[in-house]
Design an enzyme around this catalytic site. Structure first.
Site, PDB file in Angstrom:
ATOM      1  N   HIS A   1       0.863  -1.196   0.000  1.00  0.00           N
ATOM      2  CA  HIS A   1       0.000   0.000   0.000  1.00  0.00           C
ATOM      3  C   HIS A   1       0.893   1.238   0.000  1.00  0.00           C
ATOM      4  CE1 HIS A   1      -3.714   2.252   1.053  1.00  0.00           C
ATOM      5  NE2 HIS A   1      -2.902   3.003   1.798  1.00  0.00           N
TER       6      HIS A   1
ATOM      7  N   HIS B   1      -2.680   4.701  -3.063  1.00  0.00           N
ATOM      8  CA  HIS B   1      -3.714   5.522  -2.417  1.00  0.00           C
ATOM      9  C   HIS B   1      -3.360   6.991  -2.641  1.00  0.00           C
ATOM     10  CE1 HIS B   1      -5.585   6.735   1.765  1.00  0.00           C
ATOM     11  NE2 HIS B   1      -6.222   7.276   0.755  1.00  0.00           N
TER      12      HIS B   1
ATOM     13  N   MET C   1      -3.803  10.641  -2.120  1.00  0.00           N
ATOM     14  CA  MET C   1      -4.371  11.709  -1.285  1.00  0.00           C
ATOM     15  C   MET C   1      -3.915  13.032  -1.897  1.00  0.00           C
ATOM     16  SD  MET C   1      -3.709   9.797   2.318  1.00  0.00           S
ATOM     17  CE  MET C   1      -2.606   8.626   1.530  1.00  0.00           C
TER      18      MET C   1
ATOM     19  N   MET D   1       0.832  11.713  -1.062  1.00  0.00           N
ATOM     20  CA  MET D   1       0.249  12.918  -0.428  1.00  0.00           C
ATOM     21  C   MET D   1       0.860  14.173  -1.033  1.00  0.00           C
ATOM     22  SD  MET D   1       0.273  11.735   3.532  1.00  0.00           S
ATOM     23  CE  MET D   1      -0.100  10.046   4.041  1.00  0.00           C
TER      24      MET D   1
HETATM   25  C1  DX5 Z   1      -2.884   7.594   6.383  1.00  0.00           C
HETATM   26  C2  DX5 Z   1      -2.519   6.561   5.362  1.00  0.00           C
HETATM   27  C3  DX5 Z   1      -2.385   5.181   5.907  1.00  0.00           C
HETATM   28  C4  DX5 Z   1      -1.338   5.009   6.975  1.00  0.00           C
HETATM   29  C5  DX5 Z   1      -1.778   3.892   7.871  1.00  0.00           C
HETATM   30  O1  DX5 Z   1      -3.297   8.759   5.765  1.00  0.00           O
HETATM   31  O2  DX5 Z   1      -3.486   6.503   4.336  1.00  0.00           O
HETATM   32  O3  DX5 Z   1      -2.182   4.223   4.855  1.00  0.00           O
HETATM   33  O4  DX5 Z   1      -0.068   4.725   6.475  1.00  0.00           O
HETATM   34  O5  DX5 Z   1      -0.865   3.757   8.886  1.00  0.00           O
HETATM   35  P1  DX5 Z   1      -1.238   3.095  10.273  1.00  0.00           P
HETATM   36  O6  DX5 Z   1      -1.643   1.676   9.993  1.00  0.00           O
HETATM   37  O7  DX5 Z   1      -0.002   3.205  11.075  1.00  0.00           O
HETATM   38  O8  DX5 Z   1      -2.382   3.879  10.867  1.00  0.00           O
HETATM   39 ZN    ZN Z   2      -3.385   4.802   2.850  1.00  0.00          ZN
END
Ligand code: DX5
Ligand code: ZN
Length: 236
Positions: free
Chosen positions: A47, A80, A82, A51
């Site tokens: 994953h 992902h 963002m 950002m």
């Molecule tokens: C947060 C990210 C997550 C993050 C999760 O904005 O999208 O993917 O890395 O990390 P943990 O599991 O540590 O909350």
């Molecule tokens: Zn994420």
């Protein structure tokens, strides 16, 4: 590549749960090696949190880094995004080697167009919602996505605590998918650990993102940490 993954049938929701390791919690000074190690330790997907410092306060990595770490794992790259106006960058993430690309509902004025575009490139398309966004907004998007990502924390940082109200949202979405008979990944992200994973799976999640709870302790612990998440599932 995604053909290797089994989608859950909803009757067997406790089986075929996929664990995606969020490399946001990895050591960025040796990211390729980290991807290799966590793959070897038994995660099902990598994953990758992108950002932009605008949609979320934090800035991470982009397509050029993803293309550099691509050779370190054959497992699906679950990207992902963002970022605001993600449509502008889809081609770059496809070229970098993404297998799934998830955009945020709140970041795109025309999400159906972008989801369609992602699929047209032969990549699975996902839609994510923030904790403050109601689940009902997704009902009109079900025909256009392969994955729904429910943020259990406000996006931007790893290591936060799951916001309890999001469990109810997960249940609502799980029911919505059953009602429409949709085979769509229901992914959860934020604060997942061996203690709450059982509740998340029982509430309908079948793709689990974990950052800190996998990367905690360094490479010697990755396999043990992943096993802890998986053993918790098997005990049910
Ligand atoms: C947060 C990210 C997550 C993050 C999760 O904005 O999208 O993917 O890395 O990390 P943990 O599991 O540590 O909350
Ligand atoms: Zn994420």
């Amino acid at each position: 590549m995604l053909g290797l993954l089994k989608f859950n049938t909803y009757k067997k929701v406790k089986k075929n749960i996929n664990i995606a390791a969020s490399i946001l919690s990895a050591d960025f000074s040796k990211l390729g090696k980290e991807v290799y190690e966590v793959d070897k330790a038994g995660c099902d997907m990598i994953h990758i949190d992108v950002m932009d410092g605008s949609f979320v306060p934090n800035i991470t990595i982009g397509p050029s880094v993803i293309s550099k770490i691509r050779p370190f794992s054959k497992k699906p790259f679950d990207v992902h995004l963002m970022i605001n106006d993600p449509a502008r960058h889809i081609d770059d993430f496809v070229a970098a080697g993404a297998d799934l690309i998830t955009i945020h509902y709140e970041a795109d004025k025309h999400p159906i167009r972008t989801l369609d575009y992602i699929r047209s490139k032969g990549v699975k398309a996902g839609i994510a919602i923030n904790p403050a966004t109601p689940p009902t907004v997704l009902e009109s998007l079900l025909d256009y996505c392969d994955l729904i990502l429910i943020m259990l924390v406000n996006p931007g940082f790893g290591g936060q605590k799951t916001i309890p109200s999001q469990i109810e949202k997960l249940k609502v979405l799980s029911k919505m998918l059953k009602k429409h008979n949709k085979q769509i990944f229901l992914e959860v992200d934020g604060g997942v650990n061996p203690k709450n994973i059982k509740t998340l799976i029982n509430s309908g999640a079948n793709l689990i993102v974990a950052g800190n709870s996998i990367f905690n302790g360094g490479p010697d612990y990755y396999a043990k940490n992943i096993k802890k998440l998986k053993v918790t599932q098997d005990k049910k």
